[in-house]
Design a protein around this motif. Sequence first.
Motif, PDB file in Angstrom:
ATOM      1  N   ARG A 138      -5.310   3.200   1.114  1.00  0.00           N
ATOM      2  CA  ARG A 138      -6.772   2.774   1.136  1.00  0.00           C
ATOM      3  C   ARG A 138      -7.482   4.088   0.466  1.00  0.00           C
ATOM      4  NH1 ARG A 138      -9.480   0.967   6.237  1.00  0.00           N
ATOM      5  NH2 ARG A 138     -10.920   0.280   4.371  1.00  0.00           N
TER       6      ARG A 138
ATOM      7  N   THR B 125       0.336  -9.173   3.832  1.00  0.00           N
ATOM      8  CA  THR B 125      -0.488  -8.963   2.165  1.00  0.00           C
ATOM      9  C   THR B 125       0.510  -8.230   1.277  1.00  0.00           C
ATOM     10  OG1 THR B 125      -2.584  -9.077   3.201  1.00  0.00           O
ATOM     11  CG2 THR B 125      -2.443  -8.053   1.020  1.00  0.00           C
TER      12      THR B 125
ATOM     13  N   ARG C 119      -7.790 -10.438   7.257  1.00  0.00           N
ATOM     14  CA  ARG C 119      -7.971  -9.551   7.857  1.00  0.00           C
ATOM     15  C   ARG C 119      -7.561  -8.377   7.592  1.00  0.00           C
ATOM     16  NH1 ARG C 119      -4.843  -9.892  12.291  1.00  0.00           N
ATOM     17  NH2 ARG C 119      -3.539 -11.398  11.490  1.00  0.00           N
ATOM     18  N   CYS C 120      -6.791  -8.021   6.467  1.00  0.00           N
ATOM     19  CA  CYS C 120      -6.427  -6.858   5.813  1.00  0.00           C
ATOM     20  C   CYS C 120      -7.484  -5.944   4.947  1.00  0.00           C
ATOM     21  CB  CYS C 120      -5.416  -7.374   4.587  1.00  0.00           C
ATOM     22  SG  CYS C 120      -4.614  -5.832   3.963  1.00  0.00           S
TER      23      CYS C 120
ATOM     24  N   ARG D   9      -3.131  -6.490  11.507  1.00  0.00           N
ATOM     25  CA  ARG D   9      -4.169  -6.984  10.476  1.00  0.00           C
ATOM     26  C   ARG D   9      -3.770  -7.632   9.400  1.00  0.00           C
ATOM     27  NH1 ARG D   9      -7.909  -1.661  10.209  1.00  0.00           N
ATOM     28  NH2 ARG D   9      -9.202  -3.156   8.892  1.00  0.00           N
ATOM     29  N   GLY D  10      -2.623  -8.074   9.212  1.00  0.00           N
ATOM     30  CA  GLY D  10      -2.062  -8.642   8.119  1.00  0.00           C
ATOM     31  C   GLY D  10      -1.702  -7.891   6.926  1.00  0.00           C
ATOM     32  N   VAL D  11      -1.416  -6.562   6.966  1.00  0.00           N
ATOM     33  CA  VAL D  11      -1.338  -5.530   6.070  1.00  0.00           C
ATOM     34  C   VAL D  11       0.319  -6.057   5.574  1.00  0.00           C
ATOM     35  CG1 VAL D  11      -0.839  -3.178   5.414  1.00  0.00           C
ATOM     36  CG2 VAL D  11      -2.815  -3.909   6.875  1.00  0.00           C
TER      37      VAL D  11
ATOM     38  N   VAL E 132       4.195  -0.163   8.443  1.00  0.00           N
ATOM     39  CA  VAL E 132       3.068  -0.317   8.577  1.00  0.00           C
ATOM     40  C   VAL E 132       2.631   0.868   9.742  1.00  0.00           C
ATOM     41  CG1 VAL E 132       0.913  -1.717   8.969  1.00  0.00           C
ATOM     42  CG2 VAL E 132       3.027  -2.574   8.096  1.00  0.00           C
TER      43      VAL E 132
ATOM     44  N   SER F 188      -4.815 -12.725   3.465  1.00  0.00           N
ATOM     45  CA  SER F 188      -5.503 -11.299   3.481  1.00  0.00           C
ATOM     46  C   SER F 188      -6.640 -11.010   4.160  1.00  0.00           C
ATOM     47  CB  SER F 188      -5.280 -10.609   2.172  1.00  0.00           C
ATOM     48  OG  SER F 188      -6.183 -11.368   1.148  1.00  0.00           O
TER      49      SER F 188
ATOM     50  N   TYR G 166      -2.896   0.326  11.628  1.00  0.00           N
ATOM     51  CA  TYR G 166      -3.309  -0.988  10.712  1.00  0.00           C
ATOM     52  C   TYR G 166      -2.268  -2.203  10.992  1.00  0.00           C
ATOM     53  CZ  TYR G 166      -5.697   2.413   7.555  1.00  0.00           C
ATOM     54  OH  TYR G 166      -6.718   3.203   7.307  1.00  0.00           O
TER      55      TYR G 166
END
Length: 253
Positions: free
Chosen positions: A132, A187, A107-108, A182-184, A175, A105, A179
């Motif tokens: 967020r 994660t 880059r998340c 970014r590894g969202v 996603v 995570s 975003y």
Amino acid sequence: MSMTAAAHDAVVPAPATPHLRAVPPLPEPARETTALWWARLLRRGPGPLEYSLVAVNSDRFPDGTPVDMTAVDARGRRPAGWQVDVRHRATDGRVVRIEVAEELSDRCPPMWFAEVTHATGAVPAASLLAFRGSAFRPGAVVRPHEVAAAGVRMTDRIAEVRWWIRSGLVDTVTVEPVYRGRGVARTLVTAAEGLRFLRGWAPLRSDGRLTDAGAAWLESAPAAWQPRLAARSEVLPDADVEEELTGVARLLR
């Protein structure tokens, strides 16, 4: 004796020896394994008694093995190779927060989660939504009515994973475009895997029907996921409008 012979017989000083410091050999890189086992840890503290259910990617135990480590005071530590930590209360099993390892995570952006169960459909399903903002602390897991009470709409989520409870088949991983990359998704899906184990549901998996984004994610998926991610067998179009869904399983649309 000639000057040449004298020079030849002279003692030649040995070259200077550098001062070297003895150090242990470099550790060998950890052997990559697809095994994912589960550790149950007791979290001692001044507040209510809590446990951590931790997914660990290592060959210390066979894949899928639940290991009770509550007799050992972990002092906040987790086993090497941990992937996700689902912390929950001992009294009612309420999830306090979910943490995902930094290597997955890094880059998340900080996120909090909402757990949703879909009881109206013929096949039981569940979703984990990522948000967020400062409504809740990063890693917190709340219920839909708590989201509404905080003045946040469910449509404000930045990502969502939805899956069938009995089979573990992932229906969608969504996603928001801003975003992506970014590894969202990684994660969020890792967090969902921890949550489903706590609930006693089937392991998450895919069936090979993937969008282009889903196929790209599969190529870089953590080793522990590889056995449960089927090779791409059908190309699905990317869809960013909810009404465009056809009902077939989608991964990372």
